[in-house]
Design an enzyme around this catalytic site. Sequence first.
Site, short mmCIF file in Angstrom:
data_model
loop_
_atom_site.label_atom_id
_atom_site.label_comp_id
_atom_site.label_asym_id
_atom_site.label_seq_id
_atom_site.Cartn_x
_atom_site.Cartn_y
_atom_site.Cartn_z
CB SER A 15 -0.95 0.01 1.20
OG SER A 15 -2.02 -0.87 0.98
CE LYS A 24 -4.72 1.73 -0.34
NZ LYS A 24 -4.03 0.46 -0.10
CB SER A 66 -3.86 1.61 4.14
OG SER A 66 -3.06 1.18 3.08
#
Length: 306
Positions: A80, A83, A137
Amino acid sequence: MRERIRLFFILSITFFLALPAITVQAKPSKAEIARISRADTKTNKDGLLRVASSNALIVNQNTGEVLFAKDTDALTSIASVTKLMTAMVTLDANLSMDEEIAITNEDVDTVKNSSSKLPVGTVLPRSELLKIALIASDNRAASALGRNYPTGKAGFVNAMNIKALQLDMTRSEFADPTGLNNHNMSTAEDLVKMVKAAYQYPEIREITTTASYEAYVKGHRAPVNFNNTNGLIRKSDWIIGLSKTGFIQEAGRCLVMQAMISGQPMIIVLLKSYGSATRTADANRIRKWIEKTSSISRLNQSKQDS
């Protein structure tokens, strides 16, 4: 007949010897995880820093000085941490942050079967989805952002890879906006470049350092709370300017941050930590090590000046 069998046997052996070696990267065993967590976790009396994360890089954001490096050019999944790129591409598109976007079945994770506090049918403005994607997240939020790009998710992923090239992240590749796809790959060196770029966005700095956020979602009368996945954000002794965590099995536990330490802005990249608290412990060790070495440097400078 015997000659044919002999020839078949020789050809079979030759075929298998000619096959390229295949390296399978398995998740460490529990014993190996325990060994990694115990080893290299303290600053020795010689003043050297050792971290348990497999890949690590510490860079002074102002000067570019590398304070510590460990397997910085190794290519690995980044989970993640992806992101941050998702956020930059979303903001670069100059789309309306007030546009309402629905969470659909397309946003449900069928790769890792991760959970989400955003039920299908939830409708939120793009600005709130960005916050939830970065703070908690949340994968459905990140997926919805990519899916509602003008050229769709495929176009969004293409924009992520173009952005990476623009940032000279030449060893990075993005396959989806969430990080669930283990083909989201990068190196510690490239991620320092990504953190530097993301830090230039005031929205990303503000969002990623927010301890928690509340939003109204489908099926709940009261607002639902979304906590920051980096617990250090809630620690008053840290001055963090940007933060993002990540985790899938292939990537281990990851953490990238910009933080003020001893009066200097430091970019910290920690990848492939396998203990549940290893990346946090590494970050705390790094801060103490920088503070200690800075104090020693100031003391030596003071002695020279006097």
